[in-house]
Enzyme design. Sequence first.
Site, PDB file in Angstrom:
ATOM      1  CB  CYS A 299      69.849  39.301  52.024  1.00 22.14           C
ATOM      2  SG  CYS A 299      70.672  38.222  50.848  1.00 22.14           S
ATOM      3  CG  LEU A 300      65.432  36.756  48.344  1.00 20.72           C
ATOM      4  CD1 LEU A 300      65.455  36.361  46.866  1.00 20.72           C
ATOM      5  CD2 LEU A 300      64.026  36.675  48.907  1.00 20.72           C
TER       6      LEU A 300
ATOM      7  N   GLY B   3      66.686  41.605  43.811  1.00 25.66           N
ATOM      8  CA  GLY B   3      67.889  41.206  43.108  1.00 25.66           C
ATOM      9  C   GLY B   3      68.327  39.833  43.565  1.00 25.66           C
TER      10      GLY B   3
ATOM     11  CG  HIS C  27      74.898  38.379  47.334  1.00 27.28           C
ATOM     12  ND1 HIS C  27      74.860  37.554  48.437  1.00 27.28           N
ATOM     13  CD2 HIS C  27      73.736  39.079  47.358  1.00 27.28           C
ATOM     14  CE1 HIS C  27      73.723  37.756  49.094  1.00 27.28           C
ATOM     15  NE2 HIS C  27      73.018  38.686  48.456  1.00 27.28           N
TER      16      HIS C  27
ATOM     17  CD  GLN D 255      71.223  36.039  46.876  1.00 27.23           C
ATOM     18  OE1 GLN D 255      71.153  36.782  45.924  1.00 27.23           O
ATOM     19  NE2 GLN D 255      70.417  36.144  47.920  1.00 27.23           N
TER      20      GLN D 255
ATOM     21  CG  HIS E 263      72.202  43.411  48.576  1.00 24.89           C
ATOM     22  ND1 HIS E 263      71.745  43.515  49.875  1.00 24.89           N
ATOM     23  CD2 HIS E 263      72.062  42.098  48.226  1.00 24.89           C
ATOM     24  CE1 HIS E 263      71.348  42.311  50.283  1.00 24.89           C
ATOM     25  NE2 HIS E 263      71.523  41.442  49.307  1.00 24.89           N
ATOM     26  CD  GLU E 264      71.359  41.241  44.542  1.00 29.14           C
ATOM     27  OE1 GLU E 264      71.879  40.122  44.654  1.00 29.14           O
ATOM     28  OE2 GLU E 264      70.407  41.616  45.258  1.00 29.14           O
TER      29      GLU E 264
HETATM   30 CO    CO Z   1      71.178  39.421  49.038  1.00 23.87          CO
END
Ligand code: CO
Length: 151
Positions: A88-89, A46, A134, A51, A130-131
């Site tokens: 997480c990226l 995701g 963000h 991000q 999670h998304e």
């Molecule tokens: Co993330």
Amino acid sequence: MAVYQVLKLPDETLRTRCAAVTKINDGILRVLDNMRDTLYAEQGLGLAAPQIGIPKRLIVIDTGEQYIELINPEIIEREGEKTSTEGCLSVPGIIGRVPRSLYVKVRGLNRHGKEVVMEGTELLAKAFQHEIDHLDGILFIDRAIEIKREG
Ligand code: CO
């Protein structure tokens, strides 16, 4: 096709409370398309717009079953609890054990501006939480009960 660079901590944009999308125009659609390209290029599950440096309420998810993109997503129901591992990226090299709801119902808009309601359990529920976190500047490390270096 365009792949954005994914921002990493301590980039300030990751800690921003993102603004709702008020008009779905060509710019927003282009951002969604590029978020999809970036998600697949980075092999993530995701991605949220902050991000890639855009503080707007947009998420894309693909947990392997279907591709999902949502504008202004919000969790309207949740049930159960499950603690599992997340990464997480934007937080490379770190994983954590994070308690999440086992089931969530999410409401948002699709790219045509139509309201959609989606449900997810397990991995998809985790990805939604999670998304959407963000979009409020919250990272998984804020909720983790245990954090360690990957590998
Ligand atoms: Co993330």
